[in-house]
Each structure stands twice: as structure tokens, then as C-alpha cells.
Design a protein around this motif. Sequence first.
Motif, short mmCIF file in Angstrom:
data_model
loop_
_atom_site.label_atom_id
_atom_site.label_comp_id
_atom_site.label_asym_id
_atom_site.label_seq_id
_atom_site.Cartn_x
_atom_site.Cartn_y
_atom_site.Cartn_z
N UNK A 1 47.15 29.53 34.17
CA UNK A 1 47.29 30.71 35.03
C UNK A 1 48.46 31.57 34.57
N UNK A 2 49.54 30.93 34.15
CA UNK A 2 50.69 31.68 33.64
C UNK A 2 50.35 32.32 32.30
N UNK A 3 49.64 31.59 31.45
CA UNK A 3 49.26 32.13 30.14
C UNK A 3 48.33 33.32 30.29
N UNK A 4 47.32 33.19 31.15
CA UNK A 4 46.38 34.28 31.37
C UNK A 4 47.07 35.49 31.99
N UNK A 5 48.01 35.23 32.89
CA UNK A 5 48.75 36.33 33.52
C UNK A 5 49.57 37.09 32.49
N UNK A 6 50.17 36.36 31.55
CA UNK A 6 50.93 37.00 30.48
C UNK A 6 50.00 37.80 29.58
N UNK A 7 48.83 37.26 29.31
CA UNK A 7 47.84 37.92 28.45
C UNK A 7 47.40 39.25 29.05
N UNK A 8 47.24 39.28 30.38
CA UNK A 8 46.66 40.46 31.05
C UNK A 8 47.69 41.32 31.78
N UNK A 9 48.96 40.87 31.83
CA UNK A 9 50.01 41.56 32.57
C UNK A 9 49.70 41.62 34.07
N UNK A 10 49.57 40.44 34.66
CA UNK A 10 49.32 40.35 36.09
C UNK A 10 50.05 39.12 36.63
N UNK A 11 49.82 38.79 37.88
CA UNK A 11 50.42 37.60 38.49
C UNK A 11 49.51 36.40 38.30
N UNK A 12 50.07 35.20 38.14
CA UNK A 12 49.23 33.99 38.05
C UNK A 12 48.33 33.80 39.26
N UNK A 13 48.77 34.26 40.43
CA UNK A 13 47.96 34.13 41.64
C UNK A 13 46.73 35.02 41.63
N UNK A 14 46.66 35.93 40.65
CA UNK A 14 45.51 36.84 40.55
C UNK A 14 44.46 36.34 39.57
N UNK A 15 44.64 35.11 39.06
CA UNK A 15 43.75 34.53 38.05
C UNK A 15 42.96 33.36 38.64
N UNK A 16 41.68 33.31 38.32
CA UNK A 16 40.83 32.16 38.65
C UNK A 16 40.20 31.63 37.36
N UNK A 17 40.10 30.31 37.25
CA UNK A 17 39.37 29.69 36.15
C UNK A 17 37.95 29.43 36.63
N UNK A 18 36.97 29.95 35.89
CA UNK A 18 35.57 29.83 36.29
C UNK A 18 34.78 29.33 35.08
N UNK A 19 33.62 28.74 35.35
CA UNK A 19 32.91 28.05 34.28
C UNK A 19 32.36 28.97 33.20
N UNK A 20 32.19 30.23 33.48
CA UNK A 20 31.80 31.20 32.46
C UNK A 20 32.02 32.60 32.99
N UNK A 21 31.95 33.58 32.12
CA UNK A 21 32.25 34.95 32.52
C UNK A 21 31.19 35.52 33.46
N UNK A 22 29.93 35.12 33.26
CA UNK A 22 28.88 35.61 34.16
C UNK A 22 29.13 35.15 35.57
N UNK A 23 29.48 33.87 35.72
CA UNK A 23 29.78 33.36 37.07
C UNK A 23 31.03 34.01 37.63
N UNK A 24 32.02 34.26 36.79
CA UNK A 24 33.23 34.95 37.26
C UNK A 24 32.88 36.33 37.79
#
Length: 395
Positions: A66-89
Motif C-alpha cells: 500500500x505504501x509502495x503503490x501510494x508512492x507510485x501514484x502520489x496518493x495515500x496508502x489508505x486510498x489503495x486496494x489490492x484486488x485480484x485483477x484490474x477488471x474486478x478493481x
Amino acid sequence: MNSTYDIKRARQETLACKDLIHFNNAGASLMPTPVSRALHEYLNKEERIGGYETEALYKESLNGIYKSAAKLLNCSPDEIAFVENATRAWDMAFYSFKFNPGDKILTTFAEYGSNVVAYLQQAKRFGVEIVFVPNDEFGQIDVNALSNLIDDKVKLISITHIPTGGGLVNPAKAVGKVANAAGIPYILDSCQSVGQMPIDVEDIGCDILCITGRKFLRGPRGTGLLYVRSSLLPHLEPPMLDQHAAELISPSEFLIRPDSKRFENWEQYCAGKFALGVAIDYAMSWGLHEIQQRVYSLADHFRAKLSTIDGIHSTDEGIEKCGIITFTAEQLNPAAIKQALSALKINISTSKGSGSLVSFQDRGIKEVVRASVHYFNTDEEIDYFVDTLKKVLAR
């Protein structure tokens, strides 16, 4: 091309480079050895000590995504969800919107087919109107036309950043300015953009963004991420909940969690999650600006070389063109080209049907050859591809 790029390391850490040429990164890229090693490490640990026990052992690393993805996208870790694929996301976010008869969804001709299916389903259910915003003279979404279509019936702007069937890069930031000025939620399908270029959700202005792990991020299949802006979360109730997404507080009450993990399930592909975190960190270690520079340079070289072949017609649109190169050949259909090159250990793909149906039908295209480069590819591989393609077409 960036002469300081460590292509030797990139190829040493991409084992398949020894045996084949991989120009199918828009389908599924090749996992680098650190990512593959992480995936196998986790699975081997599960085999030896058990699934729950391994999850507990790797808890800190699993949460680190969540921290890595937040750094990648410039957002908060609380704004990230891990989902099984992009379509489901994408589905989990889109189906959280409540529509009424007469509401409008604005999208593009280059929209991904699965997204269009979802729009049409909601149109049948609730009487929503789907509006395909016209393209400009370059084949990308016409931002002025988008602005002119804004009225009080528009409840959502949802576009694909880079289509699956072409090199077009839609002007996502310009769309964000229109959406933000009008106060309309904005979904960006970024499956083909994250990993081949920098993506900053604050700069773009999108409220929701979906990612796949297997493409330009070079993660494992069966992994995806969802970003949802914190200010929008209170207005979105996921279409499905479990005891991870919500807390059961009495026989008749539940409480949805306040962060983007409300879009997750409790049961997850933990090995893939661990490896995807490694893939994100690996991509950032190369630098997304540097990756984009190299990918775009390779793609420019690819298009220039293809233009020297008689009978080849480029089908890429847009002012900005990315690492996806699409074309047709007068001499041979795309499926036959793919088959011939596959026999020579050159991986490419074709694009047709539902993936790009709206755009392709509008342009009179049935199917295209799709070659997609990444930073571990080389000019020499492109030159070999073009020479080989010439021989295939001359048979």
C-alpha cells in the motif's frame, strides 16, 4: 535513447531474453528475476509452513504494497486496494455508483470493451445514457467536445488512458481538469499506462484509477490495484462486502471500513500480492520517467522501421504515442503474422473484437497486429523483427 540506461542489467534480470524476443508487454510482460524470486519464495514458504502462517510471517511486507503503490501514484496508502485483477478493481468501483433514469456516462471511442459492457448493463438496468465523446482530428478524446457535453445529467466521466488496441495516449490530465471543474467523478482505466510512464493521480485529477499487475509493471498475473480518492469514499458502497470490507457489529448491523480496502476481499492471492509489491519497487528503482523515455524511444524506432515495409499500415492514433505499436499488412492477416512470428520465437499479439470494438468499428478495422515494447527490449531486436517480418510477408 538514454545512453546511461543499464540495458545489460535489465536483460540479465529478464531470463527469457536469452531465448526469445518478447514484444507482448501490453498483454503480459516478463517478470524480472527479483519479482519471480519473490513469488516463488512466498509459495515455497506456504508449502512448508502453511498459508495462514506464511501470511503472518510476511505481514509487514504484504502491508508494504500500500505504501509502495501510494508512492507510485502520489496518493495515500489508505486510498489503495489490492484486488485480484484490474477488471474486478474497475468493476468494484464502477458498480458502487447509484444511477437514475436519464443520468449520463461520458466515455471515449477508445474505451475498453469490458467497460462498455458494464455501461450498457447499467443502461439497461437504470435507463442510463452512454455518450461516446467525439475524437479530435488526432483520434484522441476531444476535450472541447467533452466540455460542451457537460450538463446536470452527467454523473460520471470514465475513460481508458491507453486503449488495448493502439498506441494512443488519451489526454488524461486535460480530461481531469474538465471533470474537476464540473465536480463530476472521473474514472481512469490505466492498465496499459502504469509501469510504462509516470502516473500522478493528483496531477491527472482522477478520482478512481485501476491497475493490472501483469502488464508494464511486470508483476504476476492475477493481481491488480484500485485507487479511490478519500473524499469520494463516503459516497461509494461496494456492490459486494465481506468481513474484511465491513465489520459485522450485531445480528442486524454492519459498518463499512473507511478506507479503500472496503473494495477488497478477505481471501487474497498473498503470494501475488507480495510479488506485486516487489514489482512496484523494482519499477520505481529504474525510474518511471526513465522507463517512459526508453519505451517511447524504442516505439519511435519501431514505427520508423515498419514504415519502410511495403503494404504495412500503422493504426496508431493520438498526438502522444506510447510503447504499443499496431498495424495491418496487405499481404497477410494479423493472426497469420502472429503465428508465423511465434514459430520463430517472437512474441506479439493481435487485437480485435470486444477489446477495441467501438473504436475499430468506427474506423472500419477488424483486427490489427500489436507489438509492445518495454525497457529491456533493444533496437537490435526491433531490426531483427522487421527483417523477419519482411521475409514472412514475402512468402
